[in-house]
Design a protein around this motif. Sequence first.
Motif, PDB file in Angstrom:
ATOM      1  N   UNK A 185       0.826  -1.212   0.000  1.00 37.76           N
ATOM      2  CA  UNK A 185       0.000   0.000   0.000  1.00 37.76           C
ATOM      3  C   UNK A 185       0.859   1.261   0.000  1.00 37.76           C
ATOM      4  N   UNK A 186       2.184   1.083   0.089  1.00 39.81           N
ATOM      5  CA  UNK A 186       3.090   2.216   0.030  1.00 39.81           C
ATOM      6  C   UNK A 186       3.707   2.623   1.340  1.00 39.81           C
ATOM      7  N   UNK A 187       3.391   1.934   2.437  1.00 45.21           N
ATOM      8  CA  UNK A 187       3.913   2.329   3.738  1.00 45.21           C
ATOM      9  C   UNK A 187       5.411   2.073   3.837  1.00 45.21           C
ATOM     10  N   UNK A 188       6.087   2.933   4.567  1.00 46.88           N
ATOM     11  CA  UNK A 188       7.446   2.644   5.024  1.00 46.88           C
ATOM     12  C   UNK A 188       7.324   1.818   6.296  1.00 46.88           C
ATOM     13  N   UNK A 189       8.113   0.759   6.407  1.00 49.01           N
ATOM     14  CA  UNK A 189       8.035  -0.145   7.556  1.00 49.01           C
ATOM     15  C   UNK A 189       9.414  -0.250   8.202  1.00 49.01           C
ATOM     16  N   UNK A 190       9.443  -0.106   9.532  1.00 50.08           N
ATOM     17  CA  UNK A 190      10.672  -0.302  10.290  1.00 50.08           C
ATOM     18  C   UNK A 190      10.401  -1.385  11.325  1.00 50.08           C
ATOM     19  N   UNK A 191      11.196  -2.441  11.293  1.00 49.37           N
ATOM     20  CA  UNK A 191      11.035  -3.592  12.170  1.00 49.37           C
ATOM     21  C   UNK A 191      12.273  -3.729  13.042  1.00 49.37           C
ATOM     22  N   UNK A 192      12.121  -3.499  14.346  1.00 50.11           N
ATOM     23  CA  UNK A 192      13.208  -3.761  15.282  1.00 50.11           C
ATOM     24  C   UNK A 192      13.155  -5.240  15.653  1.00 50.11           C
ATOM     25  N   UNK A 193      14.279  -5.938  15.536  1.00 48.73           N
ATOM     26  CA  UNK A 193      14.233  -7.385  15.713  1.00 48.73           C
ATOM     27  C   UNK A 193      15.575  -7.967  16.146  1.00 48.73           C
ATOM     28  N   UNK A 194      15.467  -9.051  16.935  1.00 48.70           N
ATOM     29  CA  UNK A 194      16.630  -9.880  17.239  1.00 48.70           C
ATOM     30  C   UNK A 194      16.740 -11.052  16.256  1.00 48.70           C
ATOM     31  N   UNK A 195      15.731 -11.201  15.408  1.00 49.68           N
ATOM     32  CA  UNK A 195      15.541 -12.401  14.600  1.00 49.68           C
ATOM     33  C   UNK A 195      16.284 -12.269  13.268  1.00 49.68           C
TER      34      UNK A 195
END
Length: 220
Positions: A185-195
């Motif tokens: 849909x055009x969103x910017x996504x930021x994922x904080x992760x240890x994985x």
Amino acid sequence: MSGSRLALEDVEVRHGEVVAVAGVSLVVPAGRVLAVTGPSGAGKTSLLWAMAGALRPDRGRVLLDGIPVGARHQAAARGAVLVPQGNGLATVLTAAENVVVPLLAQGHDARDATARGEEALRLVGLAEWRDHLVEELSGGQAQRVAVARALAARPTLLLADEATSELDSGNRGVVLGALRAAVERGAAVVLATHDPEAAAAADAELALDEGHATWVRPFT
């Protein structure tokens, strides 16, 4: 909503004498996913909260489409949605209610809110659990409901703090696929992760260590 371009300019966040984020500059284009990795205490949560307007930087600026992010409610009004650690769900509500009630509070009519909620729960594989109370769900299921709540808002910027930490490999893939729906849909996504598997699925990876950022894989 369409997506937003997220930019940080020399952002520093302090908690007393502790520097949680040390002069981070970056750009996350609309329609892309950034994974932020690093050990516990590296500053990932502080960075995401600054992006969301929930923490005011001690130095530098956070911008959406070139406009400085204000307080949390202002960032939220511009489509910035935060999925916090611990999910933040209301235990007295069902999975569906946790997704739909925030939409109603934002002024969506009941039919639209219900349709969005059903779509979001389907995306995270929980359509059959819609009427279960949060206290009846596993930790991983509750985590997926929190992601569904964010997706139903159709954010321009989606910030997910350890959104796959309690998931097995199969459900991790479901959530990462659901986040891609926001990207489409055009969103910017930021994922904080240890994985590491979740990080590998992102378009770019930024490592934090004691607040200092290093690109593992920049955007191409």
